[in-house]
Design a protein around this motif. Structure first.
Motif: not given
Length: 389
Positions: A18-25, A61-77
Motif C-alpha cells: 500500500p501507498t495510501r492509508l484510509d479508514s472508516a467508522m 476519517k483518517f486518510t493519507i493519500d501518499n504514505y511511505n512505509f518504513s520498508s517494503h519488507d514487512l509482514t502484515f503484522k
C-alpha cells in the motif's frame, strides 16, 4: 483482502504494497419486526459502488493519500503496527480525534442522516484492517475499520421509512454474499464469523415497539386529574403500556414549544394511540404534523381550535396551539374519534362539532356531560373504552 490472524506473519506481496492509508467508522443496526429481522444494510451509492454497507461515517476519517512505509519488507503484522502508530500520532494526538470523540461524531451523523432524535451505542464489534486496491485512487490502500452497534433509537418507524438510501435486510448469516443480486460488502460476512460479534448484535437488537398509549391533559390541568388515572389503570389491567405525562402549565410556561419538549422524550410511532383532552387535541395535531409522525389512533375529547373568549389566561396559554390547516392531521392518522358534549360550559358546541367534523372518522356526542371532566362528574369515562377495546 481482510487481514486475518492466519496471515499476520506472512510478508506483504510487493505488488500489493500500500501507498495510501484510509479508514472508516461503521455503525451496525440489528432489528426485529413482524416484517423484517436482521441487519439493516444500505446501498449508499448505487451508481459508483452498487454494494450493500452498514451505515458509515467518512467526513471525519483518517486518510493519507501518499504514505511511505518504513520498508517494503514487512509482514502484515508489521504493516498494521506502523499504521496504528501513525494513526495514534496524527489522528488521535495531533488532531484530537479520540475514540470518545469519534463515536460521538458517528452517532451525530447517524441521527442527522436518518432524522432521528436520539440513539445510543453501547458495544463495539471487533475492528479489522483490509488491504485492497482503490479504484478511485488507483493505488493499493490499507484501511482501518472501527465497528459499533446501535443499542437504542427513539423511533424505529422513522428509521425503517427513511428515504435517504435504499435499504435491505440481512439475516445474521455469514454465508450471505448478495441480496437481490446486489453484493454485500465483504466485511459484513467476515464480522458475522465471530461468536462475540454475533452475541453483541443479538444483545443490542432493536425490537419493534409494542402497542402503547399516551394520555394528555388540558390547560392548567394535571396528569392526576379527571378520568386520566382511572383510564391509565383500566389500560394497564389489559397489560397495555401507558404514559400520562405532566405537561408544563401556567401563563408564560405553557406553550407549544414547552409541551413539544415533553413529547420529544416519549416513544411515538405507528403503534401509538394518543388520548387528548380539551386543548391537547389541537396541540397533538400540530405536533404530529410538524414532526411528520404517524400514529395508530387518536381519541380526542372536547377538542377545539378557536379562542374560548371566557378567560384571558386560558386564551393566553392556548394561543400557540392553534393552527389553520389542522385537517392535514389525516395524513398522519386515519383513525380519529372525537367525543364532546352538548352542554360544555367552556367550549361552544358548534366549535367542538366543527373540530370533529373536520378531522374525525367517528363522533360521540354525550348528553349533559359538560367538559367531560371531574367538574361534571367524570372521574371515570367508560364511554371511551369502546374506542380502545
Amino acid at each position: 483482502m481482510i487481514i486475518t490472524k492466519d496471515i499476520l506473519n506472512k510478508k506483504v506481496p510487493e505488488e500489493m504494497f500500500p501507498t495510501r492509508l484510509d479508514s472508516a467508522m461503521n455503525l451496525y443496526c440489528t432489528i426485529e419486526t413482524k416484517d423484517y429481522q436482521g441487519l439493516i444494510l444500505y446501498n449508499v451509492n448505487p451508481t459508483t459502488w452498487n454494494c450493500l454497507y452498514p451505515f458509515f461515517e467518512l467526513n471525519h476519517k483518517f486518510t493519507i493519500d501518499n504514505y511511505n512505509f518504513s520498508s517494503h519488507d514487512l509482514t502484515f503484522k508489521e504493516l498494521i503496527s506502523e499504521y496504528k502508530n501513525t494513526y495514534q500520532e496524527i489522528h488521535e494526538r495531533k488532531n484530537n480525534y479520540t475514540k470518545e470523540k469519534r463515536t460521538e461524531i458517528l452517532l451525530e451523523e447517524y441521527l442527522k442522516t436518518f432524522d432521528l432524535k436520539s440513539a445510543k451505542i453501547k458495544d463495539e464489534l471487533e475492528p479489522y484492517y483490509e488491504l485492497k486496491f482503490s479504484k478511485s485512487k488507483n493505488v493499493w490502500t490499507l484501511y482501518y475499520f472501527e465497528n459499533y452497534v446501535v443499542s437504542e433509537i427513539d423511533n424505529l418507524d422513522i428509521l425503517l421509512n427513511q428515504q435517504k438510501y435504499s435499504q435491505y435486510f440481512m439475516t445474521l448469516d455469514k454465508n450471505i454474499s448478495q441480496i437481490n443480486g446486489i453484493e454485500v460488502v465483504s466485511n459484513v460476512p467476515y464480522l458475522l464469523e465471530s461468536k462475540s460479534n454475533l452475541e453483541k448484535l443479538q444483545k443490542n437488537k432493536i425490537v419493534e415497539m409494542s402497542e402503547n398509549y399516551i394520555i394528555i391533559h388540558g390547560s392548567f390541568g394535571s396528569k392526576d386529574g379527571n378520568w386520566f388515572p382511572w383510564l391509565k389503570k383500566e389500560l394497564e389491567n389489559q397489560h397495555k403500556k401507558v404514559v400520562v405525562p405532566q405537561m408544563p402549565i401556567g401563563v408564560g410556561i405553557q406553550n407549544f414549544d414547552s409541551w413539544s419538549k415533553v413529547l420529544d422524550n416519549l416513544i411515538i410511532g405507528e403503534n401509538t394511540t394518543i388520548i387528548a383532552h380539551s386543548i391537547a387535541p389541537i396541540f397533538i395535531c400540530k405536533y404530529l404534523m410538524m414532526k411528520k409522525r404517524k400514529v395508530k389512533k387518536l381519541i380526542f375529547v372536547c377538542g377545539f381550535n378557536q379562542y374560548l373568549g371566557i378567560d384571558p389566561d386560558f386564551d393566553a396559554v392556548n394561543e400557540s396551539m392553534f393552527l389553520d390547516n389542522y385537517e392535514e392531521i389525516k395524513k398522519y392518522c386515519n383513525n380519529i374519534a372525537c367525543y364532546y358534549s352538548n352542554n360544555d360550559p367552556y367550549v361552544e358546541f358548534q366549535k367542538e362539532k366543527e373540530f370533529a367534523d373536520t378531522i374525525s372518522n367517528r363522533q360521540y356526542i354525550i348528553e349533559n356531560a359538560g367538559h367531560i371532566n371531574e367538574e361534571s362528574g367524570y372521574t371515570e369515562f367508560r364511554e371511551i373504552l369502546k374506542e380502545i377495546e
